[in-house]
Design a protein around this motif. Structure first.
Motif, PDB file in Angstrom:
ATOM      1  N   LEU A  46       1.416  -1.185   0.054  1.00 49.48           N
ATOM      2  CA  LEU A  46      -0.309   0.041   0.036  1.00 49.48           C
ATOM      3  C   LEU A  46       0.894   1.542  -0.165  1.00 49.48           C
ATOM      4  CD1 LEU A  46      -3.171  -0.785   2.656  1.00 49.48           C
ATOM      5  CD2 LEU A  46      -3.057  -1.148   0.007  1.00 49.48           C
ATOM      6  N   ASP A  47       0.295   2.112  -0.913  1.00 50.36           N
ATOM      7  CA  ASP A  47       1.452   3.219  -1.241  1.00 50.36           C
ATOM      8  C   ASP A  47       0.601   4.833  -0.007  1.00 50.36           C
ATOM      9  OD1 ASP A  47       2.601   5.400  -1.739  1.00 50.36           O
ATOM     10  OD2 ASP A  47       2.449   5.439  -3.619  1.00 50.36           O
ATOM     11  N   LYS A  48       1.167   4.991   1.175  1.00 53.00           N
ATOM     12  CA  LYS A  48       0.181   5.301   2.244  1.00 53.00           C
ATOM     13  C   LYS A  48       0.639   6.998   1.763  1.00 53.00           C
ATOM     14  CE  LYS A  48      -0.563   2.020   5.606  1.00 53.00           C
ATOM     15  NZ  LYS A  48       0.200   1.905   5.881  1.00 53.00           N
ATOM     16  N   THR A  49       1.732   7.134   0.844  1.00 56.61           N
ATOM     17  CA  THR A  49       1.313   9.010   0.296  1.00 56.61           C
ATOM     18  C   THR A  49       0.543   8.971  -0.612  1.00 56.61           C
ATOM     19  OG1 THR A  49       2.675   8.284  -1.728  1.00 56.61           O
ATOM     20  CG2 THR A  49       3.655   8.720   0.607  1.00 56.61           C
ATOM     21  N   LYS A  50      -0.347   8.013  -1.230  1.00 57.82           N
ATOM     22  CA  LYS A  50      -1.898   8.172  -2.020  1.00 57.82           C
ATOM     23  C   LYS A  50      -2.575   7.613  -1.552  1.00 57.82           C
ATOM     24  CE  LYS A  50       1.471   8.876  -5.656  1.00 57.82           C
ATOM     25  NZ  LYS A  50       2.634   7.775  -6.723  1.00 57.82           N
ATOM     26  N   VAL A  51      -3.503   8.093  -1.535  1.00 63.30           N
ATOM     27  CA  VAL A  51      -5.074   7.622  -1.259  1.00 63.30           C
ATOM     28  C   VAL A  51      -5.951   7.798  -3.254  1.00 63.30           C
ATOM     29  CG1 VAL A  51      -4.979   7.685   1.459  1.00 63.30           C
ATOM     30  CG2 VAL A  51      -5.436   9.462   0.037  1.00 63.30           C
ATOM     31  N   ASP A  52      -7.027   6.819  -2.792  1.00 61.83           N
ATOM     32  CA  ASP A  52      -8.493   7.121  -3.602  1.00 61.83           C
ATOM     33  C   ASP A  52      -8.900   8.168  -2.371  1.00 61.83           C
ATOM     34  OD1 ASP A  52      -9.799   5.480  -2.103  1.00 61.83           O
ATOM     35  OD2 ASP A  52      -9.090   3.987  -2.911  1.00 61.83           O
ATOM     36  N   SER A  53     -10.301   8.155  -3.335  1.00 62.93           N
ATOM     37  CA  SER A  53     -11.243   8.939  -3.265  1.00 62.93           C
ATOM     38  C   SER A  53     -11.766   8.907  -2.082  1.00 62.93           C
ATOM     39  CB  SER A  53     -12.137   9.437  -4.216  1.00 62.93           C
ATOM     40  OG  SER A  53     -13.197   8.041  -4.479  1.00 62.93           O
ATOM     41  N   TYR A  54     -11.583   7.343  -1.489  1.00 67.88           N
ATOM     42  CA  TYR A  54     -12.324   7.168  -0.243  1.00 67.88           C
ATOM     43  C   TYR A  54     -10.767   7.147   0.974  1.00 67.88           C
ATOM     44  CZ  TYR A  54     -15.319   5.104  -3.158  1.00 67.88           C
ATOM     45  OH  TYR A  54     -15.923   4.991  -4.586  1.00 67.88           O
ATOM     46  N   GLY A  55     -10.102   8.101   0.413  1.00 65.13           N
ATOM     47  CA  GLY A  55      -9.012   8.193   1.703  1.00 65.13           C
ATOM     48  C   GLY A  55      -8.224   6.775   2.103  1.00 65.13           C
ATOM     49  N   ILE A  56      -8.637   5.538   0.913  1.00 59.92           N
ATOM     50  CA  ILE A  56      -7.783   4.532   1.364  1.00 59.92           C
ATOM     51  C   ILE A  56      -6.758   4.151   0.608  1.00 59.92           C
ATOM     52  CG2 ILE A  56      -7.881   1.803   1.126  1.00 59.92           C
ATOM     53  CD1 ILE A  56     -11.338   1.929   0.761  1.00 59.92           C
ATOM     54  N   ALA A  57      -5.859   3.592   1.210  1.00 58.90           N
ATOM     55  CA  ALA A  57      -4.534   4.112   0.497  1.00 58.90           C
ATOM     56  C   ALA A  57      -4.368   2.918  -0.762  1.00 58.90           C
ATOM     57  CB  ALA A  57      -3.217   3.635   1.562  1.00 58.90           C
ATOM     58  N   GLN A  58      -3.783   3.718  -2.058  1.00 59.32           N
ATOM     59  CA  GLN A  58      -3.739   2.734  -3.527  1.00 59.32           C
ATOM     60  C   GLN A  58      -2.856   1.676  -3.134  1.00 59.32           C
ATOM     61  OE1 GLN A  58      -2.605   5.838  -6.429  1.00 59.32           O
ATOM     62  NE2 GLN A  58      -4.066   7.356  -5.543  1.00 59.32           N
ATOM     63  N   VAL A  59      -3.389   0.596  -3.958  1.00 58.44           N
ATOM     64  CA  VAL A  59      -2.466  -0.493  -3.903  1.00 58.44           C
ATOM     65  C   VAL A  59      -1.250   0.113  -4.631  1.00 58.44           C
ATOM     66  CG1 VAL A  59      -1.717  -2.819  -5.389  1.00 58.44           C
ATOM     67  CG2 VAL A  59      -4.512  -1.971  -4.191  1.00 58.44           C
ATOM     68  N   LYS A  60      -0.327  -0.425  -5.034  1.00 67.16           N
ATOM     69  CA  LYS A  60       1.370  -0.391  -5.641  1.00 67.16           C
ATOM     70  C   LYS A  60       2.042  -1.161  -6.148  1.00 67.16           C
ATOM     71  CE  LYS A  60       5.584   1.943  -5.548  1.00 67.16           C
ATOM     72  NZ  LYS A  60       6.941   3.177  -4.647  1.00 67.16           N
ATOM     73  N   PHE A  61       1.954  -1.684  -7.177  1.00 65.16           N
ATOM     74  CA  PHE A  61       2.767  -2.936  -7.741  1.00 65.16           C
ATOM     75  C   PHE A  61       4.482  -2.869  -7.955  1.00 65.16           C
ATOM     76  CE2 PHE A  61      -1.782  -2.728  -8.970  1.00 65.16           C
ATOM     77  CZ  PHE A  61      -1.709  -4.515  -8.188  1.00 65.16           C
ATOM     78  N   ASP A  62       4.662  -3.777  -7.631  1.00 62.32           N
ATOM     79  CA  ASP A  62       5.698  -3.866  -7.700  1.00 62.32           C
ATOM     80  C   ASP A  62       6.650  -5.288  -7.893  1.00 62.32           C
ATOM     81  OD1 ASP A  62       8.767  -3.827  -7.272  1.00 62.32           O
ATOM     82  OD2 ASP A  62       9.125  -3.417  -6.170  1.00 62.32           O
ATOM     83  N   SER A  63       6.349  -5.530  -9.488  1.00 62.51           N
ATOM     84  CA  SER A  63       5.769  -6.431 -10.393  1.00 62.51           C
ATOM     85  C   SER A  63       6.877  -6.734 -11.671  1.00 62.51           C
ATOM     86  CB  SER A  63       4.205  -7.769 -10.288  1.00 62.51           C
ATOM     87  OG  SER A  63       4.632  -9.142 -10.172  1.00 62.51           O
ATOM     88  N   ALA A  64       7.479  -7.985 -11.960  1.00 67.85           N
ATOM     89  CA  ALA A  64       7.892  -8.089 -13.063  1.00 67.85           C
ATOM     90  C   ALA A  64       7.822  -9.901 -13.652  1.00 67.85           C
ATOM     91  CB  ALA A  64       9.287  -7.115 -13.752  1.00 67.85           C
TER      92      ALA A  64
END
Lengths: 192, 565
Positions: free
Chosen positions: B437-455
């Motif tokens: 979870l990227d705590k510095t970025k929230v969605d419109s509900y104030g929920i932390a956005q998912v951050k993917f780190d995958s390849a």
């Protein structure tokens, strides 16, 4: 009041004394116009109508004009094209007129059927450098004028009710899959 | 905040897994609340693209490009996305997520009741012990806590309800299922099958096993071969929550569905060691509510379920609920997609087909089946989906020069037969392939956005090359000419088979869920969607989620009755 579509019809017929009989007939019959678009001038709309019918003419089935293709092209050029694509298209129309003025001393719409066909062939030769469609048949944004108007004509025609059901075959409820059919029994490809 | 309602069980999500959880729980007598973050959708009535005639589809089917670029840049990459289906999909602009630098991830999401069960490609393949034992064998990931014998009866149980058409072939590593009569291969596919199976000892081709009924049953119709299932099917010929599990659950009278309900987090009560509440935000009013139940089934999809768990922190679980192991969010997998071989099949110009078959062919895995092949430089394997068809007017018109009567008449006839084989490769479990979870970025509900780190890694890339090479080889054996291939470069997520991030395992220090899909440390929490997967196999995963869900519900209700939950 005469609407714009009527005006184009009238202009086409008035101008088109040299047009082939079938093309004159198609233009005179016109199309059911939604009247939503007035992006092209009357001259440009006439040109587009003539070109679309040259690409997909009336045969034993109706052609591009009867299928509403000129309206479709106008809508796509006005609303769907990017500025760059639109410029290529409009420049192409202008260059075709210019070519006709040089070759036949008159604009495309005033040329006779043979001249118009020759002029469109000339336009096609101007597009020969283009690499062509991708795997799925889509043309790139940078496609030249002839490629563009042919693509829109084909798309508009074969997705129209006339194109899908009269020229090709359309059956939304086949009810079965048969994977071994003789093409000669169908005679026309499926529209999907 | 407030308003509490008592239910026996709460199911988060209404897709393939959530639908099954609701059906099984209600049929076993539990009162169930289903929470769906998407919009309401009525089966049939809201399939507005169904049977839409070509002349009614806007722009001749061309994409409204500005709209897609602004609002659907990710969703519009899905094969199922166009103007006949857009109303089922998430709006990317309103539902942001982030990725690590230079590591794109395509997160395809539905935004309606029924979820991606409306949009799936419906392919159904059982896993075998080649898959369940894979991690133990080569040491990537941890061992699965189950084997084929544990899930086999549950495959049968769900397949009978789903309605799977297919052909029994007795492949040892791709077990037969409970099949309705198979769809038909076309004349060119039959020729290709003969060419391939006579050229190789270990390679076979069968008609796709697909969750589309060929016989009407259980109030659902048989396929009428209109083609684009993803627009919705009001006779319910293909399996979706909407056509199948939700009606069954509703029939019990014990199902309550709340749409537009975004689950923010789960409350954990350290005293009882149980989930004590489900916190929900109404996506319209933004009002917050808490719902309570004895059992919680998290079926929000691989990524969304783990997002909820990661967002549910407490003194006991500072790194996310049920995350004592630290495995939560890790071992994110997909299938490599897009590597395709193709060729022209000559000699059938007088042959055609009628009907639009929503299915293709399948070539099961043949690499590393009986131990590691000595001539193969990667672990595990891949399978192919494919098919043969004639090119249509859209594909041919740009290849035919000229205009006029001759041009028009030439398009009356379809183009050449083409055959293609598209590989789906297994993705090795890797701790560094993860979501946080990227705590510095929230969605419109104030929920932390998912951050993917995958390849995809070295093993997947080697596999992609082999998919192309062997695909070309098989097409040559099938009799194709002008054979070619392209190596897919799509990022993880593009296969829409995302799996892992809350894996099952016997060891609570290395896994999130036990062999019953129950959280090791939270007895009333079950996760039965793709998040639970310990490895990815190379076959389409949905039927396995269904079987695991039905199995987990059976266990959960037994435990609940015994007073253990």
């Amino acid at each position: 009041m005469v609407n714009r579509r009527e005006l184009i019809k009238w202009a086409s017929v008035a101008l088109g004394t040299g047009l082939s009989a079938s093309l004159q007939q198609a233009l005179a019959a016109g199309v059911d116009s939604t009247g939503k678009h007035d992006f092209f001038t009357v001259e440009q709309a006439t040109m587009v109508s003539v070109i679309s019918e040259l690409i997909i003419p009336t045969t034993d089935t109706p052609g591009a004009i009867a299928a509403g293709v000129p309206d479709f092209i106008e809508a796509m050029v006005a609303d769907w094209y990017t500025a760059g694509e639109r410029e290529i298209f409009m420049m192409g129309l202008a260059q075709l007129d210019k070519h006709c003025l040089t070759q036949y001393k008159t604009v495309f719409s005033h040329c006779d059927a043979v001249q118009q066909s020759s002029a469109l062939s000339w336009s096609e030769t101007q597009s020969k450098h283009y690499r062509g469609a991708d795997l799925l048949g889509s043309m790139g944004s940078d496609a030249p004028f002839f490629t563009k108007i042919k693509e829109l004509t084909v798309l508009g025609y074969y997705t129209s009710k006339i194109g899908a059901t009269q020229e090709l075959r359309y059956n939304p409820m086949p009810m079965a899959y048969n994977g071994d059919v003789n093409f000669s029994d169908l005679g026309r490809q499926w529209s999907y | 905040m407030t308003q509490t309602t008592e239910f026996d069980a709460i199911v988060v999500g209404s897709g393939i897994s959530g639908g099954w959880a609701a059906k099984e729980l209600t049929e076993k007598g539990l009162r169930v609340l289903m929470l769906e973050r998407g919009k309401p959708l009525q089966h049939g009535a809201d399939y507005k693209g169904e049977h839409m005639a070509p002349w009614d589809i806007p722009l001749g089917g061309k994409p409204p490009r500005e709209l897609y670029e602004e609002q659907y840049p990710v969703q519009s990459t899905s094969y199922a996305f166009d103007e006949t289906t857009r109303h089922f999909f998430n709006n990317d602009r309103d539902n942001p997520y982030t990725t690590a630098v230079d590591k794109p991830f395509d997160w395809i999401r539905a935004d309606v009741l029924g979820g991606r069960s409306l949009l799936w490609a419906r392919q159904v393949y059982r896993w075998s012990d080649l898959d369940f034992a894979a991690n133990k064998k080569d040491g990537h990931g941890i061992d699965w806590p189950i084997r084929y014998k544990d899930i086999a009866p549950w495959y049968s149980y769900v397949e009978k309800f789903v309605g799977v058409s297919g052909e029994k072939r007795g492949f040892k590593h791709l077990p037969d299922g409970e099949f309705q009569p198979p769809m038909e291969m076309n004349v060119v596919e039959k020729a290709a099958q003969k060419g391939i199976e006579s050229s190789y000892d270990d390679r076979f081709m069968t008609i796709g096993r697909v969750a589309v009924q060929t016989q009407a049953r259980n109030g659902r119709g048989a396929c009428h071969y209109c083609g684009p299932c993803q627009r919705g099917c009001s006779v319910g010929a293909y399996f979706s929550s909407q056509s199948s599990t939700l009606p069954a659950a509703r029939n019990t009278g014990r199902l309550t569905i709340l749409t537009d309900s975004v689950v923010e987090k789960l409350d954990y009560d350290a005293a009882t060691q149980r989930i004590s509440g489900v916190q929900v935000i109404d996506s319209n009013s933004r009002e917050k509510r808490v719902y309570r139940a004895k059992l919680v089934f998290l079926c929000a999809s691989t990524v969304a379920s783990t997002q909820i768990l990661l967002n549910s922190t407490s003194a006991t679980f500072p790194r996310g609920l049920a995350n004592r192991s630290g495995a939560l969010g890790r071992y994110l997998m997909d299938h490599t997609l897009g590597t395709t071989a193709y060729g022209i099949m000559p000699g059938f110009d007088d042959k055609y087909y009628s009907g639009n078959r929503p299915n293709g062919i399948y070539i099961p895995r043949f690499r590393n089946v009986d131990g590691q092949d000595t001539d193969v430089d990667f672990l595990r394997g891949y399978g192919y989906q494919g098919g043969a068809r004639r090119l249509g007017w859209k594909e041919m018109s740009g290849r035919i020069s000229g205009f006029g009567k001759e041009f028009k008449n030439s398009l009356k006839k379809p183009g050449p037969w083409i055959m293609y084989l598209a590989g789906f490769g297994e993705h090795l479990p890797d701790a560094n392939s993860r979501m946080t979870l990227d705590k510095t970025k929230v969605d419109s509900y104030g929920i932390a956005q998912v951050k993917f780190d995958s390849a995809f890694g070295d093993n997947e890339n080697k596999m992609r090359k082999d998919i192309a090479t062997e695909g070309e080889g098989m097409l040559n054996a099938a009799g194709a000419v002008m054979v070619g291939s392209m190596i897919g470069s799509g990022p993880p997520g593009a296969g829409i088979h995302e799996m892992g991030t809350a894996r099952m395992g016997d060891d609570p220090t290395k896994s999130v869920l036990n062999k019953w899909n129950q959280a090791h440390d939270v007895p009333n929490l079950f996760v039965t969607d793709g998040a639970c997967m310990t490895s990815s196999s190379c076959v389409n995963p949905s039927i396995t989620y269904m079987a695991l869900t039905a199995r987990a519900v059976d266990y959960a209700v037994t435990q609940l009755s015994a007073g253990n939950i």
